[in-house]
Motif scaffolding. Structure first.
Motif, short mmCIF file in Angstrom:
data_model
loop_
_atom_site.label_atom_id
_atom_site.label_comp_id
_atom_site.label_asym_id
_atom_site.label_seq_id
_atom_site.Cartn_x
_atom_site.Cartn_y
_atom_site.Cartn_z
N ALA A 16 2.08 1.86 -3.53
CA ALA A 16 1.15 2.26 -4.38
C ALA A 16 0.83 3.54 -4.27
O ALA A 16 0.12 4.33 -4.88
CB ALA A 16 -0.10 1.40 -4.21
N PHE A 17 0.80 4.16 -2.91
CA PHE A 17 0.20 5.55 -2.37
C PHE A 17 0.56 6.65 -3.55
O PHE A 17 -0.18 7.48 -3.92
CB PHE A 17 1.04 5.72 -1.23
CG PHE A 17 0.52 7.31 -0.53
CD1 PHE A 17 -0.76 7.11 0.20
CD2 PHE A 17 0.71 8.33 -0.82
CE1 PHE A 17 -1.34 8.15 0.65
CE2 PHE A 17 0.22 9.47 -0.32
CZ PHE A 17 -0.85 9.31 0.52
N GLY A 18 1.88 6.82 -3.91
CA GLY A 18 2.36 7.93 -4.85
C GLY A 18 1.56 7.67 -6.30
O GLY A 18 1.22 8.71 -6.92
N GLU A 25 -1.05 6.42 -6.99
CA GLU A 25 -2.49 6.40 -6.86
C GLU A 25 -2.70 8.20 -7.12
O GLU A 25 -3.56 8.30 -7.59
CB GLU A 25 -3.07 6.01 -5.54
CG GLU A 25 -2.99 4.44 -5.46
CD GLU A 25 -3.42 4.13 -3.83
OE1 GLU A 25 -4.10 3.27 -3.79
OE2 GLU A 25 -3.22 4.97 -3.09
N SER A 26 -1.66 8.80 -6.39
CA SER A 26 -1.67 10.23 -6.56
C SER A 26 -1.84 10.48 -8.04
O SER A 26 -2.23 11.63 -8.35
CB SER A 26 -0.87 10.94 -5.76
OG SER A 26 -0.87 10.60 -4.42
N SER A 51 8.93 3.37 -2.03
CA SER A 51 7.98 4.29 -2.42
C SER A 51 8.07 5.34 -3.00
O SER A 51 7.24 5.81 -3.81
CB SER A 51 7.28 4.74 -1.26
OG SER A 51 7.01 3.65 -0.09
N ILE A 55 -0.09 0.16 -11.60
CA ILE A 55 0.60 0.21 -10.28
C ILE A 55 1.01 -1.06 -9.83
O ILE A 55 2.27 -1.30 -9.69
CB ILE A 55 -0.47 0.56 -9.40
CG1 ILE A 55 -0.78 1.99 -9.64
CG2 ILE A 55 -0.10 0.47 -7.87
CD1 ILE A 55 -2.07 2.52 -8.70
N SER A 56 0.46 -2.31 -10.26
CA SER A 56 0.83 -3.45 -10.07
C SER A 56 2.30 -3.85 -10.65
O SER A 56 3.17 -4.33 -9.92
CB SER A 56 0.07 -4.66 -10.64
OG SER A 56 -1.38 -4.84 -9.76
N MET A 77 7.70 5.60 -8.40
CA MET A 77 7.12 6.81 -9.30
C MET A 77 8.31 7.18 -10.36
O MET A 77 8.04 8.32 -11.14
CB MET A 77 7.00 7.98 -8.36
CG MET A 77 5.77 7.87 -7.41
SD MET A 77 5.11 9.34 -6.72
CE MET A 77 6.33 9.45 -5.39
N ARG A 107 -2.85 9.01 -10.39
CA ARG A 107 -3.99 8.53 -10.98
C ARG A 107 -3.75 7.65 -12.04
O ARG A 107 -4.17 7.35 -13.30
CB ARG A 107 -4.78 9.58 -11.89
CG ARG A 107 -5.08 10.86 -10.86
CD ARG A 107 -5.85 11.94 -11.96
NE ARG A 107 -5.11 12.41 -12.57
CZ ARG A 107 -4.49 13.85 -12.26
NH1 ARG A 107 -4.57 13.97 -11.09
NH2 ARG A 107 -3.86 14.42 -12.98
N MET A 108 -2.51 6.63 -11.49
CA MET A 108 -2.54 5.47 -12.41
C MET A 108 -3.38 4.18 -12.38
O MET A 108 -3.97 4.01 -11.39
CB MET A 108 -1.17 4.88 -12.17
CG MET A 108 -0.08 5.83 -12.50
SD MET A 108 1.52 5.24 -12.35
CE MET A 108 1.67 3.93 -13.64
N GLU A 130 0.92 -1.25 -0.10
CA GLU A 130 -0.13 -0.14 -0.14
C GLU A 130 0.87 1.21 0.14
O GLU A 130 0.72 2.32 -0.71
CB GLU A 130 -0.94 -0.03 1.21
CG GLU A 130 -2.02 -0.99 1.21
CD GLU A 130 -2.68 -1.35 2.48
OE1 GLU A 130 -2.20 -0.56 3.62
OE2 GLU A 130 -3.49 -2.03 2.80
N GLU A 131 1.92 1.19 0.66
CA GLU A 131 2.86 2.49 0.73
C GLU A 131 3.48 2.71 -0.71
O GLU A 131 3.37 3.97 -0.83
CB GLU A 131 3.89 1.94 1.96
CG GLU A 131 4.69 3.12 2.26
CD GLU A 131 4.03 3.99 2.99
OE1 GLU A 131 3.12 3.93 3.59
OE2 GLU A 131 4.59 5.35 2.96
N HIS A 137 -4.83 0.31 -11.94
CA HIS A 137 -4.37 -1.05 -11.17
C HIS A 137 -3.53 -1.68 -11.61
O HIS A 137 -2.54 -2.11 -11.06
CB HIS A 137 -5.64 -1.74 -10.92
CG HIS A 137 -5.25 -3.09 -10.03
ND1 HIS A 137 -5.08 -4.02 -10.45
CD2 HIS A 137 -5.56 -3.02 -8.71
CE1 HIS A 137 -4.89 -4.95 -9.65
NE2 HIS A 137 -5.19 -4.12 -8.39
#
Lengths: 495, 301
Positions: free
Chosen positions: A72-74, A76-77, A121, A85-86, A125, A79-80, A69-70, A82
């Motif tokens: 994925a956090f950036g 998500e910001s 994390s 991100i994976s 990005m 707007r990527m 989750e950590e 799923h």
């Protein structure tokens, strides 16, 4: 690029100005360009994705529950999706070798692992610029080495520009291409690492003391001709010359009094946990500096807290034969509860005069009216040391006392300990080998809950390969084991 | 494959915990409390919640005892006097019963909240609070993380304050005066306050530098709404309707003043209790069924 300088020289402020979202409040004159663009005209999204930032404290940067989750956090910001991100998480975790941590809860990880998660994390990005503000200050040497190795790979293999602030340059010069030196907020030097380091020697700058002992020795011996970036280069140079050693006798007169004696001590935190101290017996003489070594998690802090009386062994006898003791904890923030540094010193000092002296000795005059949490981490450590010093206790226990301190003040602290320790017992647990070599009268090694020793410092540092100084390893090839810089005789040292 | 209730879709999880906690809190009937408490204990036993009993003894029991004591001290209503400590200071059956109800209510709600916090991590809360409520979700997540961090840091500060100057000869800690203890306590609180502010600044920087304030965040999750969630949600909705009917009917409305008066037992109240029992047992049944299925799958290997 490595940014260095004494505590409070403006390293963190400079780095934060390169990341506008977290820039310190104040007036900025001049401009900062990133590539061809003024950094302040970049959109928020660009700043987030192109410039990564990692600070000193591993735990406070964590904002979610699990490592995945950590990471994925950036993203998500940004707007990527799923799937994207994976893939990014899988790729970055594999690159940094933290796949096994992905589904773990962040709070269960060690400081070193957490800092790697912070790195992952940010790296997930894919930033072009990675800024790190003393990222290894709070880590033990092994975690620090792992982190630095990851950072070197990021720089060499991914081409990411890395700007890192650090005051302790041991082991870092090798990886750096450029060095920027700050002093009192001004540029003291900038350029290729060897050039800047050599100029510090030639200019007789106070920051010369910030360099590792093996670099200082090589520069002094070669009169600025040889500037090694790591122990291997220093060893190569030292093996080709004849070294003369000085006879240094800093040992205090033997004192037959015992300050603290432990007999068959057993200590564990809960009934279900394992013993941290097991059948531990020792006898520490009064008036000496006792250095306690051990790997990470071996129980050094537990031993100091047990001797100080904070923790009680559940079995065995602890006989403390001094009247008072003061313990410097590893986390200095736990000592502060006042509004200003002055109030903190007043709370620990017996008179105004001693407080004024302490402020002078610990270079705190400039920060006396500031809040202890508003000063740099090195200055905070100096306040904590001053508080302990002001207590004037018979026994001083210090857990990682040089954490966050610059080399100049480390040297000063050595002098302060030597001055203060007449009749007093000083017990130090630290991973800082140069500091321990400068201060230890007796060495002990804590392993598997037991203290092994006592050892004479020269024998201890001379025989070890890991728990020893960089200078000791570098000089061993020359057939002469130097432990500390003072052991070396420099013939005709004039510039 | 979803073998445990905590693996279900966050909406389904949240629907259950809201129904369970709300109906436990508003009911005044001891039977509802007993059902809720037994089901919460069963759920923790099936899930082998670590240190459940020590949590019960260290957190729930002391609060129950303090609440009981205060209630007995200040409330003397009711007509059935059990005993009298002095004139006008009566301990009545009505107060004792009300006390027992409060204790059962507190214990079961605490245990359900513990199950909720074990089940609803950052990801689930972010998912639930995505969009315009994302800041609230973040505050909730950070609050849940900070509480244990504050406790452990307060313990560290306590030991540092004592360790800064330890006097051995006259330094037996048990002999510290009340003033010294108060001073130490206030220092710990002040230090904890400063530290928490400082930590939150660093956390805020971390959030900012990773773009938390950017609009339109996506949520990285792999939750799926399956037939199981549909069945569960339909069941929860039916139970919700039955519970509302029972509440309006007054099935859970027990009076404790001036005398204990239970509502009439009829079809509506019986259906209310049965439906509540089914509601609170659903997660345990799902987990137990999941455990049996797991064993069966393993035996085929």
């Amino acid at each position: 690029m490595l940014v260095t300088g004494p505590n409070g020289s403006g390293k963190s402020t400079l780095l934060r100005m390169l990341k506008p979202q977290i820039s310190p409040a104040g007036e900025l004159k001049g401009s900062i360009t990133f590539g061809e663009t003024d950094i302040r005209s970049m959109s928020m999204e660009e700043q987030v994705s192109r410039i990564g930032f990692i600070s000193q404290d591993p735990i406070n940067q964590i904002v979610t529950d699990t490592v995945e989750e950590e990471m994925a956090f950036g993203l998500e910001s940004l707007r990527m999706s799923h799937d994207s991100i994976s893939v990014r998480i899988a790729e970055t975790s594999a690159f940094l070798g933290i796949e096994e941590l992905l589904h773990k809860r962040c709070l269960e990880l060690s400081g070193g692992e957490l800092q790697l998660v912070n790195l992952a994390s940010v790296m997930v990005m894919r930033p072009e610029l990675l800024i790190l503000d003393e990222p290894v200050t709070q880590l033990d040497p092994l975690s620090s080495e792992r982190f630095m190795a990851a950072l070197e790979r990021i720089n060499r293999e991914l081409g990411t520009t890395v700007i890192m602030a650090e005051h302790n340059l041991s082991g870092l010069l090798r990886a750096a291409d450029r060095l920027l030196v700050l002093e009192d907020g001004s540029l003291k030097g900038y350029g290729e690492v060897r050039e800047v380091v050599t100029s510090l020697y030639r200019d007789d700058a106070s920051l010369f003391a910030a360099l590792p002992a093996y670099v200082r020795c090589c520069l002094r011996l070669s009169k600025g001709g040889i500037c090694p970036k790591d122990v291997r280069e220093a060893a190569r140079y030292l093996s080709g010359i004849e070294l003369r050693t000085a006879v240094v006798d800093n040992k205090p007169a033997a004192d037959t009094h015992v300050s603290v004696r432990g007999s068959h001590l057993y200590m564990r935190y809960t009934r279900d946990s394992e013993d941290i101290l097991k059948d531990l017996s020792f006898e520490f003489p009064a008036g000496r500096t006792i250095a306690v070594f051990g790997i990470n998690g071996s129980g050094k802090s537990t031993l100091l807290r047990t001797i100080s009386g904070i923790l009680k062994p559940y079995y065995g006898r602890l006989d403390v034969r001094v009247d008072t003791s003061s313990l410097l904890p590893q986390d200095n923030s736990t000592l502060f509860s006042k509004e200003t540094v002055r109030d903190e010193l007043n709370a620990s000092g017996s008179s105004d005069r001693t407080v004024t002296d302490a402020a002078e000795l610990f270079d705190l005059n400039d920060v006396l009216s500031r809040h202890p949490f508003d000063i740099s981490s090195g200055e905070r450590q100096r306040v904590a040391l001053a508080k302990i010093w002001l207590r004037n206790s018979d026994m001083i226990l210090m857990d990682e006392p040089t954490r966050s301190l610059d080399n100049t003040f480390r040297k000063k602290l050595t002098g302060l300990i030597r001055e203060r320790k007449t009749g007093k017992t000083v017990i130090i647990a630290s991973h800082d080998m140069e500091f321990m070599a400068d201060n230890a009268d007796i060495c002990y090694f804590l392993h598997d809950g037991k203290l092994i020793g006592p050892y004479d410092p020269d024998a201890f540092f001379g025989e070890n390969r890991y728990f020893t100084t960089g200078l000791s390893i570098a000089s061993s090839r020359a057939g002469c084991r130097l432990i500390r810089e003072d052991d070396l005789v420099i013939p005709d040292e004039t510039l | 494959m979803k073998l445990r209730f905590k693996e279900y879709h966050p909406l389904c999880d949240a629907f259950f915990y809201i129904l369970c906690i709300v109906f436990t809190a508003i009911s005044r009937h001891p039977l509802t409390m007993v059902i809720s408490l037994c089901a919460s204990i069963l759920f923790h036993i099936i899930n082998r919640t670590e240190k459940m009993f020590s949590f019960f003894l260290k957190v729930i029991l002391p609060i129950i005892l303090i609440t009981t004591f205060i209630n007995l001290l200040f409330n003397h209503y009711g007509v059935t006097v059990l005993f009298s400590l002095r004139p006008g200071f009566n301990v009545t059956l009505e107060v004792v019963m009300q006390d027992i109800l409060l204790c059962l209510c507190f214990a079961s709600i605490t245990l359900w909240f513990k199950a909720f916090s074990d089940s609803m991590g950052f990801r689930k809360l972010s998912f639930l609070f995505s969009g315009w409520l994302s800041s609230i979700g973040m505050i909730l997540v950070l609050a849940m993380r900070f509480i244990p961090a504050y406790i452990s840091h307060a313990l560290l500060i306590g030991s540092s304050v004592r360790g800064e100057y330890m006097v051995y000869r006259a330094g037996d800690k048990s002999k510290r005066s009340l003033k010294e203890r108060f001073h130490e306590g206030s220092s710990i609180l002040a230090s904890l306050f400063d530290w928490s502010l400082e930590s939150s600044i660093e956390t805020a920087d971390s959030l900012n530098s990773r773009g938390f304030s950017l609009k339109g965040r996506t949520i990285y999750h792999d939750y799926s709404w399956t037939f199981r969630e549909t069945i569960c949600s339909i069941s929860f909705t039916l139970i919700l309707v039955l519970q509302i009917i029972s509440l309006i009917h007054g099935s859970f409305d027990v009076r404790y003043n001036p005398v204990i008066k239970f509502p009439v037992t009829d079809v509506v109240s019986v259906s209310g209790f049965i439906s509540f029992g089914v509601l609170v047992l659903i997660p345990s049944l799902i987990d137990a069924a999941g455990a049996i299925k797991w064993k069966r799958l393993m035996s085929r290997l």
